[in-house]
Design a protein around this motif. Structure first.
Motif, PDB file in Angstrom:
ATOM      1  N   HIS A  84       0.860  -1.176   0.000  1.00  0.00           N
ATOM      2  CA  HIS A  84       0.000   0.000   0.000  1.00  0.00           C
ATOM      3  C   HIS A  84       0.903   1.235   0.000  1.00  0.00           C
ATOM      4  N   VAL A  85       0.555   2.226  -0.792  1.00  0.00           N
ATOM      5  CA  VAL A  85       1.211   3.529  -0.743  1.00  0.00           C
ATOM      6  C   VAL A  85       0.124   4.592  -0.770  1.00  0.00           C
ATOM      7  N   ALA A  86       0.420   5.729  -0.150  1.00  0.00           N
ATOM      8  CA  ALA A  86      -0.572   6.797  -0.108  1.00  0.00           C
ATOM      9  C   ALA A  86       0.120   8.149  -0.113  1.00  0.00           C
ATOM     10  N   LEU A  87      -0.547   9.090  -0.713  1.00  0.00           N
ATOM     11  CA  LEU A  87      -0.140  10.488  -0.715  1.00  0.00           C
ATOM     12  C   LEU A  87      -1.233  11.270  -0.004  1.00  0.00           C
ATOM     13  N   THR A  88      -0.870  11.941   1.070  1.00  0.00           N
ATOM     14  CA  THR A  88      -1.801  12.829   1.762  1.00  0.00           C
ATOM     15  C   THR A  88      -1.412  14.243   1.379  1.00  0.00           C
ATOM     16  N   TYR A  89      -2.331  14.920   0.719  1.00  0.00           N
ATOM     17  CA  TYR A  89      -2.051  16.245   0.185  1.00  0.00           C
ATOM     18  C   TYR A  89      -2.909  17.250   0.936  1.00  0.00           C
ATOM     19  N   PRO A  90      -2.311  18.034   1.823  1.00  0.00           N
ATOM     20  CA  PRO A  90      -3.114  18.889   2.693  1.00  0.00           C
ATOM     21  C   PRO A  90      -3.912  19.968   1.975  1.00  0.00           C
ATOM     22  N   ALA A  91      -3.290  20.692   1.067  1.00  0.00           N
ATOM     23  CA  ALA A  91      -4.017  21.752   0.361  1.00  0.00           C
ATOM     24  C   ALA A  91      -3.172  22.250  -0.801  1.00  0.00           C
ATOM     25  N   PRO A  92      -3.824  22.553  -1.928  1.00  0.00           N
ATOM     26  CA  PRO A  92      -3.078  23.124  -3.036  1.00  0.00           C
ATOM     27  C   PRO A  92      -2.320  24.376  -2.591  1.00  0.00           C
ATOM     28  N   GLY A  93      -1.083  24.497  -3.063  1.00  0.00           N
ATOM     29  CA  GLY A  93      -0.276  25.659  -2.728  1.00  0.00           C
ATOM     30  C   GLY A  93       0.532  25.513  -1.455  1.00  0.00           C
ATOM     31  N   SER A  94       0.346  24.410  -0.722  1.00  0.00           N
ATOM     32  CA  SER A  94       1.085  24.251   0.534  1.00  0.00           C
ATOM     33  C   SER A  94       2.548  23.902   0.282  1.00  0.00           C
ATOM     34  N   GLY A  95       2.851  23.373  -0.893  1.00  0.00           N
ATOM     35  CA  GLY A  95       4.229  23.061  -1.248  1.00  0.00           C
ATOM     36  C   GLY A  95       4.704  21.697  -0.803  1.00  0.00           C
ATOM     37  N   SER A  96       4.039  21.090   0.164  1.00  0.00           N
ATOM     38  CA  SER A  96       4.488  19.781   0.623  1.00  0.00           C
ATOM     39  C   SER A  96       3.299  18.854   0.845  1.00  0.00           C
ATOM     40  N   ALA A  97       3.608  17.573   0.874  1.00  0.00           N
ATOM     41  CA  ALA A  97       2.620  16.528   1.132  1.00  0.00           C
ATOM     42  C   ALA A  97       3.357  15.395   1.839  1.00  0.00           C
ATOM     43  N   GLU A  98       2.606  14.421   2.290  1.00  0.00           N
ATOM     44  CA  GLU A  98       3.199  13.297   3.002  1.00  0.00           C
ATOM     45  C   GLU A  98       2.894  11.995   2.266  1.00  0.00           C
ATOM     46  N   VAL A 134       6.392  20.715  -4.109  1.00  0.00           N
ATOM     47  CA  VAL A 134       7.839  20.640  -4.316  1.00  0.00           C
ATOM     48  C   VAL A 134       8.540  19.691  -3.343  1.00  0.00           C
ATOM     49  N   ARG A 135       7.863  19.297  -2.245  1.00  0.00           N
ATOM     50  CA  ARG A 135       8.518  18.423  -1.268  1.00  0.00           C
ATOM     51  C   ARG A 135       7.549  17.373  -0.767  1.00  0.00           C
ATOM     52  N   LEU A 136       8.075  16.149  -0.630  1.00  0.00           N
ATOM     53  CA  LEU A 136       7.307  15.057  -0.033  1.00  0.00           C
ATOM     54  C   LEU A 136       8.018  14.596   1.226  1.00  0.00           C
ATOM     55  N   ASP A 137       7.260  14.369   2.268  1.00  0.00           N
ATOM     56  CA  ASP A 137       7.788  13.879   3.541  1.00  0.00           C
ATOM     57  C   ASP A 137       7.342  12.445   3.751  1.00  0.00           C
ATOM     58  N   GLY A 157      15.891  11.515   1.657  1.00  0.00           N
ATOM     59  CA  GLY A 157      16.989  11.703   2.592  1.00  0.00           C
ATOM     60  C   GLY A 157      16.483  11.984   3.997  1.00  0.00           C
ATOM     61  N   PHE A 158      17.264  11.554   4.984  1.00  0.00           N
ATOM     62  CA  PHE A 158      16.909  11.816   6.375  1.00  0.00           C
ATOM     63  C   PHE A 158      16.937  13.327   6.621  1.00  0.00           C
ATOM     64  N   ALA A 159      15.908  13.850   7.280  1.00  0.00           N
ATOM     65  CA  ALA A 159      15.822  15.286   7.545  1.00  0.00           C
ATOM     66  C   ALA A 159      15.913  15.615   9.032  1.00  0.00           C
ATOM     67  N   GLU A 160      15.188  14.867   9.872  1.00  0.00           N
ATOM     68  CA  GLU A 160      15.187  15.201  11.292  1.00  0.00           C
ATOM     69  C   GLU A 160      14.468  14.131  12.103  1.00  0.00           C
ATOM     70  N   VAL A 161      14.655  14.215  13.425  1.00  0.00           N
ATOM     71  CA  VAL A 161      13.894  13.400  14.374  1.00  0.00           C
ATOM     72  C   VAL A 161      12.767  14.271  14.898  1.00  0.00           C
ATOM     73  N   LEU A 162      11.556  13.754  14.831  1.00  0.00           N
ATOM     74  CA  LEU A 162      10.392  14.461  15.363  1.00  0.00           C
ATOM     75  C   LEU A 162      10.048  13.851  16.711  1.00  0.00           C
ATOM     76  N   PRO A 163       9.912  14.661  17.748  1.00  0.00           N
ATOM     77  CA  PRO A 163       9.588  14.109  19.065  1.00  0.00           C
ATOM     78  C   PRO A 163       8.170  13.541  19.111  1.00  0.00           C
ATOM     79  N   ALA A 164       7.973  12.591  19.995  1.00  0.00           N
ATOM     80  CA  ALA A 164       6.653  11.989  20.174  1.00  0.00           C
ATOM     81  C   ALA A 164       5.634  13.055  20.557  1.00  0.00           C
ATOM     82  N   VAL A 178      12.799  16.241  -2.485  1.00  0.00           N
ATOM     83  CA  VAL A 178      12.459  17.493  -3.162  1.00  0.00           C
ATOM     84  C   VAL A 178      12.349  17.219  -4.651  1.00  0.00           C
ATOM     85  N   ARG A 179      11.423  17.909  -5.280  1.00  0.00           N
ATOM     86  CA  ARG A 179      11.211  17.737  -6.722  1.00  0.00           C
ATOM     87  C   ARG A 179      12.527  17.832  -7.473  1.00  0.00           C
TER      88      ARG A 179
END
Length: 184
Positions: A84-98, A134-137, A157-164, A178-179
């Motif tokens: 399974h793969v999924a793209l969650t796209y919050p809103a047009p113009g936000s520049g990033s998605a997950e 332009v960016r996918l997380d 690429g690894f970017a950061e550790v996000l705390p719980a 990045v694109r």
């Protein structure tokens, strides 16, 4: 949103990324029986009723344009569900998605995740370029070393550790891609 986006079926060699179907429910329930998936994912699909609900959420996301969820099937293995793969796209113009993914236990080690993520990534950057994507997380639990490897093999690429923090009870890694044209 165009019908082309709703009907998209990216490919990666023998892997086909297609919308989830009600016929996938037995394989979906079986995939979620895997202890590794139960450990790493927040969602639970324990039976057919929960699978139907999960499927309905995926279909509603696609219809609204906020989430594009794909069943990954292997055409060389009689369209066996392998992930399974999924793209969650919050809103047009936000520049990033997950992006998110999982693979069934029997498909692990066959490079399903990197190939499927690559196909999803290419599709997302092309489909949403006009809306400023332009960016996918890609996020995963810190201790999930296999997800780190899959992310890196897919160009994330690894970017950061996000705390719980709720709803995630443990620290997570954030990988990013990045694109290709480098616009960020």
């Amino acid at each position: 949103m165009t019908d082309d986006l709703r009907a998209a079926t990216p490919t990666a060699g023998p892997l086909l990324l297609r919308p989830w179907l009600s016929d996938d429910i037995p394989a979906l329930v079986e995939a979620y029986r895997d202890p590794a998936m139960r450990t790493m994912l927040l969602t639970r699909v324990a039976d057919e009723t929960e699978a139907r609900h999960w499927l309905r959420v995926q279909q509603e996301g696609r219809k609204s344009g906020s989430r594009f969820s794909f069943a990954v099937v292997d055409r060389d293995r009689d369209d066996e569900l392998v992930g399974h793969v999924a793209l969650t796209y919050p809103a047009p113009g936000s520049g990033s998605a997950e992006v998110a993914y999982w693979t069934v236990a029997s498909a692990r080690g066959r490079r399903v995740a990197p190939r499927a993520l690559g196909a999803l990534t290419d599709w997302a950057f092309e489909a949403f370029a006009g809306e400023g994507l332009v960016r996918l997380d890609l996020l995963h639990r810190v201790e999930n070393e296999a997800s780190c490897r899959a992310a890196e093999k897919s160009g994330y690429g690894f970017a950061e550790v996000l705390p719980a923090r709720p709803p995630w009870p443990l620290d997570r890694h954030r990988h990013e891609r990045v694109r290709a044209d480098g616009v960020r």
